[in-house]
Design an enzyme around this catalytic site. Structure first.
Site, PDB file in Angstrom:
ATOM      1  N   SER A 140      -2.404  -7.753  13.460  1.00 54.04           N
ATOM      2  CA  SER A 140      -2.658  -8.778  12.443  1.00 54.04           C
ATOM      3  C   SER A 140      -2.077 -10.092  12.961  1.00 54.04           C
ATOM      4  O   SER A 140      -1.281 -10.090  13.910  1.00 54.04           O
ATOM      5  CB  SER A 140      -1.926  -8.379  11.155  1.00 54.04           C
ATOM      6  OG  SER A 140      -1.933  -9.432  10.221  1.00 54.04           O
ATOM      7  N   TYR A 153       5.755  -5.068   5.867  1.00 55.67           N
ATOM      8  CA  TYR A 153       4.377  -5.041   6.393  1.00 55.67           C
ATOM      9  C   TYR A 153       4.294  -5.840   7.699  1.00 55.67           C
ATOM     10  O   TYR A 153       3.770  -5.361   8.704  1.00 55.67           O
ATOM     11  CB  TYR A 153       3.385  -5.595   5.368  1.00 55.67           C
ATOM     12  CG  TYR A 153       1.991  -5.758   5.958  1.00 55.67           C
ATOM     13  CD1 TYR A 153       1.232  -4.643   6.305  1.00 55.67           C
ATOM     14  CD2 TYR A 153       1.452  -7.026   6.217  1.00 55.67           C
ATOM     15  CE1 TYR A 153      -0.028  -4.776   6.881  1.00 55.67           C
ATOM     16  CE2 TYR A 153       0.201  -7.173   6.781  1.00 55.67           C
ATOM     17  CZ  TYR A 153      -0.543  -6.045   7.115  1.00 55.67           C
ATOM     18  OH  TYR A 153      -1.789  -6.187   7.703  1.00 55.67           O
TER      19      TYR A 153
HETATM   20  N1  NAP Z   1      -7.449  -7.693   4.802  1.00 54.42           N
HETATM   21  C1  NAP Z   1      -6.697  -8.490   5.521  1.00 54.42           C
HETATM   22  O1  NAP Z   1      -6.495  -9.664   5.171  1.00 54.42           O
HETATM   23  C2  NAP Z   1      -6.074  -8.001   6.799  1.00 54.42           C
HETATM   24  C3  NAP Z   1      -5.521  -8.953   7.683  1.00 54.42           C
HETATM   25  C4  NAP Z   1      -4.941  -8.514   8.859  1.00 54.42           C
HETATM   26  C5  NAP Z   1      -4.907  -7.169   9.156  1.00 54.42           C
HETATM   27  N2  NAP Z   1      -5.443  -6.278   8.276  1.00 54.42           N
HETATM   28  C6  NAP Z   1      -5.383  -4.852   8.644  1.00 54.42           C
HETATM   29  O2  NAP Z   1      -6.702  -4.359   8.711  1.00 54.42           O
HETATM   30  C7  NAP Z   1      -6.684  -2.951   8.478  1.00 54.42           C
HETATM   31  C8  NAP Z   1      -7.772  -2.592   7.466  1.00 54.42           C
HETATM   32  O3  NAP Z   1      -7.455  -3.183   6.229  1.00 54.42           O
HETATM   33  P1  NAP Z   1      -8.557  -3.654   5.179  1.00 54.42           P
HETATM   34  O4  NAP Z   1      -8.312  -5.088   4.942  1.00 54.42           O
HETATM   35  O5  NAP Z   1      -9.898  -3.206   5.588  1.00 54.42           O
HETATM   36  O6  NAP Z   1      -8.026  -2.856   3.896  1.00 54.42           O
HETATM   37  P2  NAP Z   1      -8.813  -1.917   2.836  1.00 54.42           P
HETATM   38  O7  NAP Z   1     -10.093  -2.532   2.448  1.00 54.42           O
HETATM   39  O8  NAP Z   1      -7.786  -1.626   1.781  1.00 54.42           O
HETATM   40  O9  NAP Z   1      -9.132  -0.595   3.658  1.00 54.42           O
HETATM   41  C9  NAP Z   1      -8.108   0.282   4.057  1.00 54.42           C
HETATM   42  C10 NAP Z   1      -8.716   1.553   4.630  1.00 54.42           C
HETATM   43  O10 NAP Z   1      -7.666   2.431   5.013  1.00 54.42           O
HETATM   44  C11 NAP Z   1      -7.857   3.692   4.381  1.00 54.42           C
HETATM   45  N3  NAP Z   1      -6.577   4.314   4.087  1.00 54.42           N
HETATM   46  C12 NAP Z   1      -5.593   3.827   3.299  1.00 54.42           C
HETATM   47  N4  NAP Z   1      -4.583   4.712   3.210  1.00 54.42           N
HETATM   48  C13 NAP Z   1      -4.938   5.771   3.990  1.00 54.42           C
HETATM   49  C14 NAP Z   1      -4.322   7.009   4.304  1.00 54.42           C
HETATM   50  N5  NAP Z   1      -3.136   7.355   3.786  1.00 54.42           N
HETATM   51  N6  NAP Z   1      -4.970   7.885   5.123  1.00 54.42           N
HETATM   52  C15 NAP Z   1      -6.189   7.573   5.606  1.00 54.42           C
HETATM   53  N7  NAP Z   1      -6.825   6.413   5.356  1.00 54.42           N
HETATM   54  C16 NAP Z   1      -6.199   5.525   4.544  1.00 54.42           C
HETATM   55  C17 NAP Z   1      -8.637   3.373   3.088  1.00 54.42           C
HETATM   56  O11 NAP Z   1      -9.394   4.476   2.628  1.00 54.42           O
HETATM   57  P3  NAP Z   1      -8.882   5.507   1.494  1.00 54.42           P
HETATM   58  O12 NAP Z   1      -8.238   4.673   0.432  1.00 54.42           O
HETATM   59  O13 NAP Z   1     -10.134   6.236   1.077  1.00 54.42           O
HETATM   60  O14 NAP Z   1      -7.912   6.415   2.197  1.00 54.42           O
HETATM   61  C18 NAP Z   1      -9.581   2.289   3.616  1.00 54.42           C
HETATM   62  O15 NAP Z   1     -10.673   2.879   4.255  1.00 54.42           O
HETATM   63  C19 NAP Z   1      -5.262  -2.609   8.035  1.00 54.42           C
HETATM   64  O16 NAP Z   1      -4.544  -2.092   9.127  1.00 54.42           O
HETATM   65  C20 NAP Z   1      -4.692  -3.961   7.630  1.00 54.42           C
HETATM   66  O17 NAP Z   1      -3.301  -3.994   7.758  1.00 54.42           O
HETATM   67  C21 NAP Z   1      -6.032  -6.657   7.112  1.00 54.42           C
END
Ligand code: NAP
Length: 266
Positions: A140, A153
């Site tokens: 990130s 985080y």
């Molecule tokens: N959104 C942002 O602004 C942002 C910025 C920088 C980095 N990121 C990173 O990008 C990545 C994806 O995030 P996102 O923004 O796409 O978030 P999201 O929409 O909340 O998606 C998170 C995904 O992870 C899965 N997940 C959560 N807990 C889990 C567990 N215990 N076991 C297996 N799967 C799990 C969720 O599915 P289930 O709930 O069905 O398990 C979902 O598919 C993360 O690593 C986040 O830190 C995000």
């Protein structure tokens, strides 16, 4: 980008059910890869299987905050011809450190750090054996600075970046074809913010225009799969500028601005 020609090749995406992970699955399918999507609830991946009928979309329901889930995933995946692993599953725990829930933070550390570490190790060994393959770890912009009011985080993403950059350097020095590339997104409009702040409708505060999640997925996947020398990828002019400024601005200025940005989230 060049299409995959190996009809048996699979890519694994953790956190595949929504947000960035779902977009990665779709971009990989467009490139001709079969996909193994992992999440606790993978129902949404049926849509992708219906759309990309010539390719395989495996849906595996695994809770990866239990590190045993990571080893089970690897054991099951060994039966497939895996060429790419995207360690994407992750979330945050927002709030002042004396007010956040320890159990939630430990669960986050298990998912963001322990499971990512285990899968990176197992698949680097697996890919080295074949002398082919890439691990893409989702870091990130949070990897590059500490963050008051979102401390654990950001610390977890600093771990992801530091681990990946070191391993990728080892791989290059030892002339391996295998790569571990850390992808560092800036803010994206996904469910991440709701889960990370324990709210249903988290206020999304940003003055900057946010890249669309599918556009970020396409661009970062292209860079992550093609780079030969880079250890990590920052995508977009604004993110590159922020990365530059966090390196050169005084530490107190960076910490004050991150504090002011994060504390207003509720
Ligand atoms: N959104 C942002 O602004 C942002 C910025 C920088 C980095 N990121 C990173 O990008 C990545 C994806 O995030 P996102 O923004 O796409 O978030 P999201 O929409 O909340 O998606 C998170 C995904 O992870 C899965 N997940 C959560 N807990 C889990 C567990 N215990 N076991 C297996 N799967 C799990 C969720 O599915 P289930 O709930 O069905 O398990 C979902 O598919 C993360 O690593 C986040 O830190 C995000």
């Amino acid at each position: 980008m060049k299409k995959n020609k190996n009809k048996e090749a699979f890519a694994i995406v953790t956190g595949a059910s929504k947000g960035l992970g779902y977009s990665y699955c779709e971009e990989l399918l467009k490139l001709g890869y079969n996909v193994i999507g992992v999440a606790r609830d993978t129902e949404s991946l049926k849509n992708l299987q219906e759309k990309y009928v010539d390719l395989k979309v495996e849906s595996w329901n695994i809770d990866l905050s239990n590190p045993e889930g990571a080893t089970n995933l690897y054991e099951k995946a060994k039966n497939f011809d895996i060429e790419i692993l995207i360690n994407n599953a992750g979330y945050g725990v927002w709030g002042y450190f004396d007010q956040t829930d320890l159990e939630q933070e430990m669960n986050m550390i298990d998912l963001n750090i322990k499971t990512l570490h285990i899968l990176t190790k197992l698949f680097v060994e697996y890919f080295k054996e074949k002398d082919k393959g890439r691990v893409l770890n989702i870091g990130s912009m949070a990897s590059f600075t500490p963050a008051p009011v979102f401390s654990s985080y950001y610390a977890s993403k600093a771990y992801v970046w530091s681990l990946g950059v070191a391993i990728n350097t080892e791989l290059k020095k030892t002339k391996s074809k295998v790569r571990v590339i850390t992808l560092c997104p800036g803010p994206l409009k996904t469910d991440f913010w709701n889960r990370s702040s324990n709210q249903n409708e988290a206020k999304y505060k940003s003055n900057v225009k946010v890249m669309k999640t599918n556009v970020y997925a396409r661009k970062s996947l292209y860079s992550g799969l093609n780079t030969k020398r880079k250890n990590y990828i920052v995508t977009g002019k604004i993110n590159k500028f922020i990365k530059w400024i966090t390196k050169w601005a005084p530490e107190s200025t960076v910490l004050n601005s991150v504090y002011n940005y994060q504390r207003k989230r509720k």
